[in-house]
Each structure stands twice: as structure tokens, then as C-alpha cells.
Write a protein that holds these residues in place. Structure first.
Motif, PDB file in Angstrom:
ATOM      1  N   ASN A  52       0.811  -1.225   0.000  1.00  0.00           N
ATOM      2  CA  ASN A  52       0.000   0.000   0.000  1.00  0.00           C
ATOM      3  C   ASN A  52       0.840   1.268   0.000  1.00  0.00           C
ATOM      4  OD1 ASN A  52      -2.799  -1.117   0.282  1.00  0.00           O
ATOM      5  ND2 ASN A  52      -1.946  -1.956   2.166  1.00  0.00           N
ATOM      6  N   ARG A  53       2.124   1.143  -0.285  1.00  0.00           N
ATOM      7  CA  ARG A  53       3.033   2.275  -0.121  1.00  0.00           C
ATOM      8  C   ARG A  53       2.631   3.476  -0.990  1.00  0.00           C
ATOM      9  NH1 ARG A  53       5.102  -1.348  -3.505  1.00  0.00           N
ATOM     10  NH2 ARG A  53       6.380  -0.748  -5.301  1.00  0.00           N
ATOM     11  N   HIS A  54       2.180   3.222  -2.214  1.00  0.00           N
ATOM     12  CA  HIS A  54       1.810   4.338  -3.097  1.00  0.00           C
ATOM     13  C   HIS A  54       0.558   5.048  -2.583  1.00  0.00           C
ATOM     14  CE1 HIS A  54       4.889   3.142  -5.870  1.00  0.00           C
ATOM     15  NE2 HIS A  54       4.325   1.962  -6.108  1.00  0.00           N
ATOM     16  N   TYR A  55      -0.378   4.267  -2.081  1.00  0.00           N
ATOM     17  CA  TYR A  55      -1.604   4.850  -1.527  1.00  0.00           C
ATOM     18  C   TYR A  55      -1.295   5.636  -0.255  1.00  0.00           C
ATOM     19  CZ  TYR A  55      -6.431   5.166   0.143  1.00  0.00           C
ATOM     20  OH  TYR A  55      -7.649   5.621   0.579  1.00  0.00           O
ATOM     21  N   VAL A  56      -0.416   5.095   0.582  1.00  0.00           N
ATOM     22  CA  VAL A  56      -0.011   5.794   1.810  1.00  0.00           C
ATOM     23  C   VAL A  56       0.678   7.113   1.466  1.00  0.00           C
ATOM     24  CG1 VAL A  56       1.513   5.720   3.821  1.00  0.00           C
ATOM     25  CG2 VAL A  56       0.190   3.694   3.191  1.00  0.00           C
ATOM     26  N   LYS A  57       1.538   7.075   0.461  1.00  0.00           N
ATOM     27  CA  LYS A  57       2.249   8.292   0.051  1.00  0.00           C
ATOM     28  C   LYS A  57       1.270   9.337  -0.470  1.00  0.00           C
ATOM     29  CE  LYS A  57       6.178   9.886  -2.694  1.00  0.00           C
ATOM     30  NZ  LYS A  57       7.260   9.488  -3.622  1.00  0.00           N
ATOM     31  N   LYS A  58       0.277   8.883  -1.244  1.00  0.00           N
ATOM     32  CA  LYS A  58      -0.726   9.808  -1.775  1.00  0.00           C
ATOM     33  C   LYS A  58      -1.530  10.442  -0.643  1.00  0.00           C
ATOM     34  CE  LYS A  58      -4.866  10.066  -4.674  1.00  0.00           C
ATOM     35  NZ  LYS A  58      -5.636  10.732  -3.603  1.00  0.00           N
ATOM     36  N   LEU A  59      -1.970   9.616   0.305  1.00  0.00           N
ATOM     37  CA  LEU A  59      -2.733  10.151   1.436  1.00  0.00           C
ATOM     38  C   LEU A  59      -1.897  11.137   2.246  1.00  0.00           C
ATOM     39  CD1 LEU A  59      -4.641   7.016   2.830  1.00  0.00           C
ATOM     40  CD2 LEU A  59      -5.577   8.928   1.515  1.00  0.00           C
ATOM     41  N   THR A  60      -0.617  10.807   2.449  1.00  0.00           N
ATOM     42  CA  THR A  60       0.268  11.698   3.216  1.00  0.00           C
ATOM     43  C   THR A  60       0.438  13.037   2.506  1.00  0.00           C
ATOM     44  OG1 THR A  60       1.479   9.782   4.062  1.00  0.00           O
ATOM     45  CG2 THR A  60       2.535  11.919   4.283  1.00  0.00           C
ATOM     46  N   SER A  65      -0.996  18.777   1.941  1.00  0.00           N
ATOM     47  CA  SER A  65      -1.523  19.823   1.066  1.00  0.00           C
ATOM     48  C   SER A  65      -2.743  20.512   1.667  1.00  0.00           C
ATOM     49  CB  SER A  65      -1.887  19.207  -0.290  1.00  0.00           C
ATOM     50  OG  SER A  65      -2.458  20.177  -1.146  1.00  0.00           O
ATOM     51  N   TRP A  66      -3.743  19.733   2.109  1.00  0.00           N
ATOM     52  CA  TRP A  66      -4.951  20.309   2.688  1.00  0.00           C
ATOM     53  C   TRP A  66      -4.655  21.038   3.997  1.00  0.00           C
ATOM     54  CZ3 TRP A  66      -8.592  21.125  -0.470  1.00  0.00           C
ATOM     55  CH2 TRP A  66      -8.969  20.198  -1.446  1.00  0.00           C
ATOM     56  N   SER A  67      -3.763  20.481   4.792  1.00  0.00           N
ATOM     57  CA  SER A  67      -3.415  21.108   6.073  1.00  0.00           C
ATOM     58  C   SER A  67      -2.738  22.452   5.844  1.00  0.00           C
ATOM     59  CB  SER A  67      -2.504  20.179   6.876  1.00  0.00           C
ATOM     60  OG  SER A  67      -2.166  20.762   8.111  1.00  0.00           O
ATOM     61  N   ASN A  68      -1.814  22.488   4.894  1.00  0.00           N
ATOM     62  CA  ASN A  68      -1.116  23.747   4.607  1.00  0.00           C
ATOM     63  C   ASN A  68      -2.071  24.797   4.032  1.00  0.00           C
ATOM     64  OD1 ASN A  68       1.231  22.613   5.506  1.00  0.00           O
ATOM     65  ND2 ASN A  68       2.119  22.280   3.492  1.00  0.00           N
ATOM     66  N   LEU A  69      -3.020  24.347   3.220  1.00  0.00           N
ATOM     67  CA  LEU A  69      -4.010  25.276   2.682  1.00  0.00           C
ATOM     68  C   LEU A  69      -4.870  25.871   3.795  1.00  0.00           C
ATOM     69  CD1 LEU A  69      -5.185  23.420  -0.564  1.00  0.00           C
ATOM     70  CD2 LEU A  69      -3.960  25.604  -0.446  1.00  0.00           C
ATOM     71  N   SER A  70      -5.206  25.033   4.785  1.00  0.00           N
ATOM     72  CA  SER A  70      -6.019  25.540   5.896  1.00  0.00           C
ATOM     73  C   SER A  70      -5.244  26.570   6.712  1.00  0.00           C
ATOM     74  CB  SER A  70      -6.475  24.384   6.786  1.00  0.00           C
ATOM     75  OG  SER A  70      -5.385  23.786   7.467  1.00  0.00           O
ATOM     76  N   PHE A  85     -10.967  23.500   3.924  1.00  0.00           N
ATOM     77  CA  PHE A  85      -9.678  22.801   3.814  1.00  0.00           C
ATOM     78  C   PHE A  85      -9.427  21.902   5.021  1.00  0.00           C
ATOM     79  CE2 PHE A  85      -8.263  26.746   1.286  1.00  0.00           C
ATOM     80  CZ  PHE A  85      -8.740  26.198   0.104  1.00  0.00           C
ATOM     81  N   ASN A  86      -9.823  22.379   6.190  1.00  0.00           N
ATOM     82  CA  ASN A  86      -9.612  21.599   7.411  1.00  0.00           C
ATOM     83  C   ASN A  86     -10.453  20.327   7.397  1.00  0.00           C
ATOM     84  OD1 ASN A  86      -8.330  21.478  10.116  1.00  0.00           O
ATOM     85  ND2 ASN A  86     -10.441  21.541  10.829  1.00  0.00           N
ATOM     86  N   LYS A  87     -11.669  20.406   6.868  1.00  0.00           N
ATOM     87  CA  LYS A  87     -12.531  19.227   6.756  1.00  0.00           C
ATOM     88  C   LYS A  87     -11.887  18.193   5.833  1.00  0.00           C
ATOM     89  CE  LYS A  87     -17.159  17.687   5.462  1.00  0.00           C
ATOM     90  NZ  LYS A  87     -16.643  16.616   4.566  1.00  0.00           N
ATOM     91  N   GLU A  88     -11.352  18.653   4.702  1.00  0.00           N
ATOM     92  CA  GLU A  88     -10.684  17.735   3.779  1.00  0.00           C
ATOM     93  C   GLU A  88      -9.464  17.085   4.443  1.00  0.00           C
ATOM     94  OE1 GLU A  88     -11.605  16.757   0.883  1.00  0.00           O
ATOM     95  OE2 GLU A  88     -13.296  18.114   0.563  1.00  0.00           O
ATOM     96  N   ALA A  89      -8.720  17.892   5.194  1.00  0.00           N
ATOM     97  CA  ALA A  89      -7.536  17.362   5.888  1.00  0.00           C
ATOM     98  C   ALA A  89      -7.934  16.310   6.912  1.00  0.00           C
ATOM     99  CB  ALA A  89      -6.770  18.504   6.568  1.00  0.00           C
ATOM    100  N   ASN A  90      -9.018  16.558   7.640  1.00  0.00           N
ATOM    101  CA  ASN A  90      -9.488  15.594   8.647  1.00  0.00           C
ATOM    102  C   ASN A  90      -9.954  14.294   8.000  1.00  0.00           C
ATOM    103  OD1 ASN A  90      -8.953  17.247  10.848  1.00  0.00           O
ATOM    104  ND2 ASN A  90     -10.986  18.195  10.808  1.00  0.00           N
ATOM    105  N   GLY A  94      -8.238  10.689   8.686  1.00  0.00           N
ATOM    106  CA  GLY A  94      -8.996   9.522   9.134  1.00  0.00           C
ATOM    107  C   GLY A  94      -8.659   8.286   8.302  1.00  0.00           C
ATOM    108  N   LYS A  95      -8.578   8.455   6.988  1.00  0.00           N
ATOM    109  CA  LYS A  95      -8.218   7.328   6.115  1.00  0.00           C
ATOM    110  C   LYS A  95      -6.812   6.823   6.420  1.00  0.00           C
ATOM    111  CE  LYS A  95     -11.087   8.939   2.255  1.00  0.00           C
ATOM    112  NZ  LYS A  95     -11.071   9.422   0.855  1.00  0.00           N
TER     113      LYS A  95
END
Length: 210
Positions: A52-60, A65-70, A85-90, A94-95
Motif C-alpha cells: 500500500n506504499r503508493h496509496y499511503v504516500k498519496k494520502l500523506t 496539502s490540505w493542512s497547509n491550505l487551511s 480545507f480543514n474538513k478535507e484534511a481531517n 482519518g483514512k
């Protein structure tokens, strides 16, 4: 009797015949099983993470990105954008959190099989204690001895883990996948910037008055 118990019996039982003393043989055999659980569990965690490394990297990356935007939205005073943005980051967090839990759960997979086999072989064996212990009693079963031996086995594994090529490789992949987290901004950083700016402002005002 289930076939897999018979199969495990052929694998595990020789570990309990290494020493002639039955008590020492039991503890040595159980320690070896604990070590096997840890090595196999860590291997399963590494395989699961690798898959799952590619999926983990994408989520990270998405989380950063979303956290910095918030944080940038807070800087600009845009409350609506911050909440979006904070909702998207949360959601991404969670995932990522539950995926991490799933990976970690792989570490425990070997233990139920080993304990089931020990129940078959040592279910009626009790080890007397020198005194009564609350919530435990005056004797312990195979489960207690397995846990007691599991702890030093885990400590030993942690000491040598990075010296073993396969585990070192998996650990490197995990560290690389989390590198993006270092680029994440936080509201604490924003607060620190504002405090520094405020101090500089007051300092300049004091200088101008002087």
C-alpha cells in the motif's frame, strides 16, 4: 483435531525437546515461539505497508496539502476556506489513521495461531506462584508465560531489527513515505510567526519613540 493444529505440532514441538529438563525446555520453546511471532508479525506489517506504499504516500501528500491550505486560509483570515480545507484534511487523516491501524494489526496475526497450539498442548498446565497475586491467583497458565517471554523477545528484536536486510528495507520505505509530513505547516507555527511579528512591531515603535 484440525489439520492446521497437527501441522503446527510438527513445527513447534521440536523446540520443546531441545533441553532435557521439561521446565527449562518449556520456557525455551515458548521463548522461541514468541520470537517467531515477532519476526513473522513484523514481516507481515512490512509486506502490507509495501503493498500500500503508493496509496499511503498519496494520502500523506494530500494531508500535507490540505493542512497547509487551511493554515494559509487562517493567515488570510478566510474562515470559510479554513473550514473547507480543514474538513478535507481531517477526512484524509482519518483514512490514513485507519490504514495505519490495519497495517499494525498485521503484527498480531501469528499470535492467535501460536496460542491455539499452546492451548492444545499446554492447556492443562499450571505454574504455581510463590505467593498469591491479586487478579492472577496462585498459579499462571501458558498465556501468562507466553506474554512474559514475549516482552524480552520483542526487546531483542528491536535491538537487531535494523541489522536485518529485509526489515531494514521495509523500515526505510516507511520512513520515506512519511518524509512529506515534515513539510506540513501548523497553526502553532502561524502563532509563533505572529508573536515574532508583534514583538518586532513593538520593538520598532519603542525605537521610534526613543
Amino acid at each position: 483435531m484440525q489439520d492446521w493444529i497437527i501441522y503446527l505440532d510438527k513445527i513447534f514441538l521440536p523446540f520443546y525437546h531441545i533441553l532435557s529438563d521439561p521446565v527449562l525446555a518449556y520456557f525455551l520453546g515458548t521463548f522461541i515461539l514468541a520470537v517467531m511471532c515477532i519476526f513473522l508479525g513484523e514481516l507481515l506489517v512490512g509486506i502490507a505497508f509495501y503493498a500500500n506504499r503508493h496509496y499511503v504516500k498519496k494520502l500523506t501528500n494530500d494531508l500535507v496539502s490540505w493542512s497547509n491550505l487551511s493554515v494559509e486560509a487562517v493567515k488570510k483570515g478566510d474562515t470559510e476556506a479554513y473550514h473547507t480545507f480543514n474538513k478535507e484534511a481531517n477526512d484524509v487523516y482519518g483514512k490514513l489513521f485507519f490504514l495505519t491501524i490495519a497495517h499494525s494489526a498485521a503484527f498480531l496475526i501469528p499470535i492467535p495461531f501460536v496460542l491455539s497450539w499452546m492451548q492444545f498442548r499446554f492447556g492443562n498446565v499450571e505454574f504455581p506462584l510463590p505467593f498469591y497475586v491479586p487478579y492472577i491467583g496462585d498459579s499462571v497458565s501458558y498465556i501468562f508465560t507466553f506474554i512474559v517471554l514475549y516482552l524480552p523477545a520483542y526487546w531483542l528484536f528491536k535491538r537487531i531489527k535494523n541489522k536485518l536486510p529485509v526489515y531494514r528495507y521495509f523500515n526505510q520505505i516507511m520512513q520515506e513515505s512519511s518524509e512529506a509530513v515534515k513539510e506540513m505547516k501548523s497553526l502553532a507555527d502561524l502563532l509563533e510567526e505572529r508573536i515574532k511579528a508583534s514583538k518586532a512591531k513593538h520593538k520598532n515603535i519603542a525605537k521610534s519613540k526613543a
